[in-house]
Write a protein that holds these residues in place. Structure first.
Motif: not given
Length: 336
Positions: A238-243, A288-289
């Motif tokens: 869920f968090a990755e989809n938002l990111l 990710r950064v």
């Protein structure tokens, strides 16, 4: 560049790789300086890695490629989280050092006799703390199961699926065999052919696997570990989809999406990754950064743009956190 033994050395800003071909087999040794490289060094398995603890260097990966068999040994200097899935017709037998923080999907490191069998097309979720070592052998599953059923039909007629914890009195044989293969593969001018090593390795793995029994011993009930795994996997997805949409998940949103209370989410992440969900998600964003900075050039991206893309608005705190985890500033990463 080649040395007198025929080995070649390739240097870049992200890793140090030494590889050689001896007697028809491929031997490689890699210093890992970025989590994404740890996954890229194992292209036969779909995988993504995230760095969770401090360190500019994550560790070392040694491997022997024998075609349809591979021996892989990973020594971690920084904590990593690995998620992925095995392809069709590839299974693995593995073991890890006896660190109570090690987690192989819903299983912990077990005891001195614990090994793991992972079948084809299995989603895995592995947490390896700094200082731990993991080793696995990948095999042709059809070939392996066919032979295992002949040797031990009672245990292997209905082969286990997913990640299964096994207990073997011959785990020491597993460890000794791995050490022997790396020594043999590193010997210059060795006349042993790859097909001989493949046959010996295959027979050794069969011997170990067919003298095992399922072992559910764990410091935490298997059902509780499995529930924590499912909760955190759903929360991370869920968090990755938002990111991906440049949105930032909140704890309220995570709890609502997964359908648990904040207390349950906190407990699950302590079991899953040894840290709170907020700390885990912040380190996920830092990874990710770093990936974005390593893939770009200074003419294409700025540190500020990369940081803000993943929700780091307090740039001085971001820079401090980034250096604390990766042992270098974000500007150095971008310039590399």
């Amino acid at each position: 560049m080649r040395d007198r033994n025929g080995a070649y050395f390739q240097l870049n800003t992200s890793s140090l790789r030494q590889a050689s071909v001896v007697g028809g087999l491929s031997l490689s040794s890699n210093l890992i300086c970025h989590a994404a490289l740890q996954a890229e060094m194992q292209p036969w398995i779909e995988m993504e890695c995230f760095q969770l603890s401090q360190g500019k260097r994550l560790g070392q990966l040694d491997s022997i490629d024998l075609g349809n068999q591979r021996i892989v040994r990973e020594t971690q200097e920084a904590t990593v989280h690995k998620v992925g899935a095995t392809p069709a017709n590839l299974c693995t037998l593995s073991y890890c050092s006896l660190d109570p923080a090690c987690r192989f999907s819903e299983h912990d490191a077990g005891n001195a006799g614990t090994i793991f069998f992972m079948s084809e097309q299995t989603e895995f979720d592995i947490y390896v703390p700094a200082g731990a070592q993991t080793t696995y052998i990948s095999l042709d599953q059809d070939e392996f199961l066919s032979a295992a059923r002949v040797l031990n039909p009672a245990e292997w007629e209905n082969a286990p699926s997913g990640v299964t914890m096994l207990y073997s009195r011959q785990k020491a044989l597993f460890q000794d065999a791995v050490e022997m293969w790396f020594k043999v593969a590193a010997m210059p001018g060795n006349a042993m052919h790859a097909d001989v090593m493949r046959r010996l390795l295959f027979q050794t793995m069969l011997q170990i696997a067919t003298t095992t029994t399922q072992d559910n011993a764990s410091n935490l009930p298997a059902a509780a570990r499995l529930r924590a795994l499912r909760i955190c996997r759903d929360a991370r997805t869920f968090a990755e989809n938002l990111l991906e949409t440049e949105d930032l998940p909140t704890i309220v949103e995570l709890c609502a999406a997964v359908g648990v209370s904040e207390r349950t989410l906190q407990y699950a992440f302590r079991t899953y990754a040894g840290m709170s969900p907020l700390v885990y998600l912040r380190k996920l964003r830092l990874n990710r950064v770093r990936t974005a900075l390593m893939q770009a050039s200074p003419s294409e991206m700025t540190v500020t743009a990369a940081a803000m893309r993943y929700g780091f608005l307090h740039l001085s705190r971001f820079a401090q956190d980034y250096k604390r985890v990766f042992d270098e500033t974000p500007s150095v990463t971008l310039a590399s």
